[in-house]
Design a protein around this motif. Structure first.
Motif, PDB file in Angstrom:
ATOM      1  N   TYR A  75       0.774  -1.266  -0.177  1.00  0.00           N
ATOM      2  CA  TYR A  75      -0.190   0.085  -0.208  1.00  0.00           C
ATOM      3  C   TYR A  75       1.058   1.459  -0.178  1.00  0.00           C
ATOM      4  O   TYR A  75       1.805   1.403   0.690  1.00  0.00           O
ATOM      5  CB  TYR A  75      -0.909   0.092   1.303  1.00  0.00           C
ATOM      6  N   PHE A  76       0.500   2.125  -0.797  1.00  0.00           N
ATOM      7  CA  PHE A  76       1.246   3.411  -0.866  1.00  0.00           C
ATOM      8  C   PHE A  76       0.304   4.790  -0.518  1.00  0.00           C
ATOM      9  O   PHE A  76      -1.047   4.514  -1.136  1.00  0.00           O
ATOM     10  CB  PHE A  76       1.782   3.570  -2.377  1.00  0.00           C
ATOM     11  N   THR A  77       0.878   5.632   0.026  1.00  0.00           N
ATOM     12  CA  THR A  77      -0.043   6.892   0.201  1.00  0.00           C
ATOM     13  C   THR A  77       0.318   8.238  -0.651  1.00  0.00           C
ATOM     14  O   THR A  77       1.219   8.988  -0.106  1.00  0.00           O
ATOM     15  CB  THR A  77      -0.139   7.183   1.628  1.00  0.00           C
ATOM     16  N   PRO A  78       0.148   8.390  -1.955  1.00  0.00           N
ATOM     17  CA  PRO A  78       0.734   9.522  -2.642  1.00  0.00           C
ATOM     18  C   PRO A  78       0.472  10.742  -2.035  1.00  0.00           C
ATOM     19  O   PRO A  78       1.256  11.767  -2.369  1.00  0.00           O
ATOM     20  CB  PRO A  78       0.216   9.247  -3.907  1.00  0.00           C
ATOM     21  N   VAL A  79      -0.580  10.810  -1.281  1.00  0.00           N
ATOM     22  CA  VAL A  79      -1.190  12.206  -0.835  1.00  0.00           C
ATOM     23  C   VAL A  79      -0.010  12.794   0.190  1.00  0.00           C
ATOM     24  O   VAL A  79       0.174  13.981   0.342  1.00  0.00           O
ATOM     25  CB  VAL A  79      -2.402  12.095  -0.168  1.00  0.00           C
ATOM     26  N   PHE A  80       0.572  11.669   0.820  1.00  0.00           N
ATOM     27  CA  PHE A  80       1.627  12.173   1.785  1.00  0.00           C
ATOM     28  C   PHE A  80       3.206  11.989   1.646  1.00  0.00           C
ATOM     29  O   PHE A  80       3.963  12.863   2.003  1.00  0.00           O
ATOM     30  CB  PHE A  80       1.325  11.408   3.520  1.00  0.00           C
ATOM     31  N   ASN A  81       3.217  11.000   0.622  1.00  0.00           N
ATOM     32  CA  ASN A  81       4.727  10.849   0.306  1.00  0.00           C
ATOM     33  C   ASN A  81       5.021  10.790  -1.004  1.00  0.00           C
ATOM     34  O   ASN A  81       4.089  10.952  -1.950  1.00  0.00           O
ATOM     35  CB  ASN A  81       5.127   9.285   0.668  1.00  0.00           C
ATOM     36  N   PHE A  82       6.211  11.154  -1.445  1.00  0.00           N
ATOM     37  CA  PHE A  82       6.963  10.904  -2.825  1.00  0.00           C
ATOM     38  C   PHE A  82       7.311   9.499  -3.255  1.00  0.00           C
ATOM     39  O   PHE A  82       7.909   8.937  -2.456  1.00  0.00           O
ATOM     40  CB  PHE A  82       7.995  11.862  -2.979  1.00  0.00           C
ATOM     41  N   TYR A  83       6.683   9.139  -4.558  1.00  0.00           N
ATOM     42  CA  TYR A  83       6.910   8.101  -5.062  1.00  0.00           C
ATOM     43  C   TYR A  83       7.390   8.115  -6.585  1.00  0.00           C
ATOM     44  O   TYR A  83       6.651   8.593  -7.238  1.00  0.00           O
ATOM     45  CB  TYR A  83       5.735   6.786  -4.886  1.00  0.00           C
TER      46      TYR A  83
END
Length: 368
Positions: free
Chosen positions: A54-62
């Protein structure tokens, strides 16, 4: 923590003022929603599942390489290839025909060894305040199902900019009004309580400072230091604190010779305790009466500076800049209507709330 009987009476009076009470509820809901603007309007998904993680693009840079792409830059999640990589688990076929692969995945007909489909949870509005909308036609574009309030002259979603701009305006106003009120109340209390030469000197300083052309100073400072949010907050505070001085000063001049103040002095109570524990509560009605003018003036000042191009940085979501676009694009009436109703609703709610607070502090006011 239980309220004191006095504060309970004030809260009861405020609740009886239905216009103020319902304005507070509506404003709290609108402002509360705007605080989570990134979850309502964003060009990045809130949550992404890719290969079981799971990834959270709203908070983190990917980077795009995190999802099987080729670039080290941040993934552009609205790009069909990136969407296909996420949905397909990183299949290379996405670079050949991303839309076709996504259709096959959605239809449930695509099979591959080790394939684990992913998904993306998007906000209600898939655009941020600075996202360029992919729609044919010349900007500004009229409202439709994709953009409920249309787009501005650079094809940015107007509804997303209103949500972010509303939050920015309110936070800016709270900072400026709070700091300026503290300074103004303290200065007015010092002048009114001590009087004499101190009051005379302070009055001359305030007269000179109030006559300073604030707009020119802000323009000069921005030209030297560059435009920034915190610099504008500091400059607005410097020119806003004088608004409450006269009201507080007059109340303290009137009350400093009353019996309860003389009694406190005779008992040896300190000046600061007398000023801010005993005299200030009695001056709050007059102070709160003037507070709506500071709030609306701050919002209007920010909008005016943005309208003239000397406000917040150009990259910031600005309601004043939306007003300028409405003036420059008369063929797009949705911009003017949006700007007008946004300011009208916001200012009306704030004025009604402060009127209710003022009346709640006034012991002579009662509501049926």
């Amino acid at each position: 923590m239980a309220l004191s009987p006095l504060n309970q009476r004030r809260w009861s009076n405020f609740r009886r003022n239905r216009r103020a009470f319902w304005s507070l509820i509506i404003f709290a809901v609108l402002f509360g929603l705007s605080l989570f603007a990134e979850f309502i309007a964003n060009d990045k998904p809130i949550l992404v599942k890719y290969r079981g993680e799971y990834f959270t693009p709203v908070f983190n840079f990917y980077a795009e390489t995190e999802f099987g792409g080729d670039f080290q830059t941040e993934a552009i999640y609205r790009d069909p290839e990136v969407q296909c990589l996420i949905d397909s688990g990183g299949l290379e076929d996405c670079f050949d025909d991303p839309e076709g692969i996504i259709e096959q995945i959605d239809a449930g007909t695509f099979q591959a060894e080790g394939f684990e489909p992913g998904w993306s949870l998007w906000p209600l509005i898939p655009y941020s305040f600075n996202t360029s909308v992919d729609r044919p036609g010349a900007a500004p574009l009229p409202p439709n199902g994709q953009n409920l309030l249309g787009t501005d002259d650079t094809k940015r979603d107007v509804l997303a900019r209103v949500i972010y701009g509303f939050r920015l305006s309110i936070l800016f106003t709270l900072l400026v009004t709070g700091a300026a009120s503290l300074i103004g109340i303290f200065a007015g209390a010092i002048q009114g309580f001590f009087g004499g030469w101190l009051d005379l000197i302070f009055q001359r300083i305030i007269e000179i400072w109030s006559a300073t052309p604030s707009l020119y100073v802000i323009i000069i400072m921005f030209a030297v230091l560059g435009r920034s949010f915190w610099l504008l907050v500091a400059l607005m505070i410097l020119f806003s604190w004088t608004g409450l001085v006269g009201v507080v000063r007059a109340e303290f001049l009137r009350a400093r010779n009353l019996e309860y103040v003389r009694a406190a002095r005779a008992l040896g109570v300190g000046n600061m305790t007398i000023m801010f524990r005993h005299m200030l509560p009695n001056a709050m009605v007059a102070t709160l009466t003037f507070m709506p003018f500071i709030v609306t003036g701050t919002i209007g000042g920010l909008a005016s500076l943005d309208y003239l191009g000397f406000g917040l940085p150009s990259s910031a979501p600005s309601l004043g800049e939306l007003t300028l676009q409405a003036k420059q694009n008369l063929q797009a009436p949705w911009l003017a209507f949006t700007a007008f109703f946004t300011f009208a609703i916001m200012l009306s709610l704030l004025v009604f709330i402060f009127e209710g607070v003022r009346d709640a502090f006034d012991p002579r006011k009662t509501f049926s």
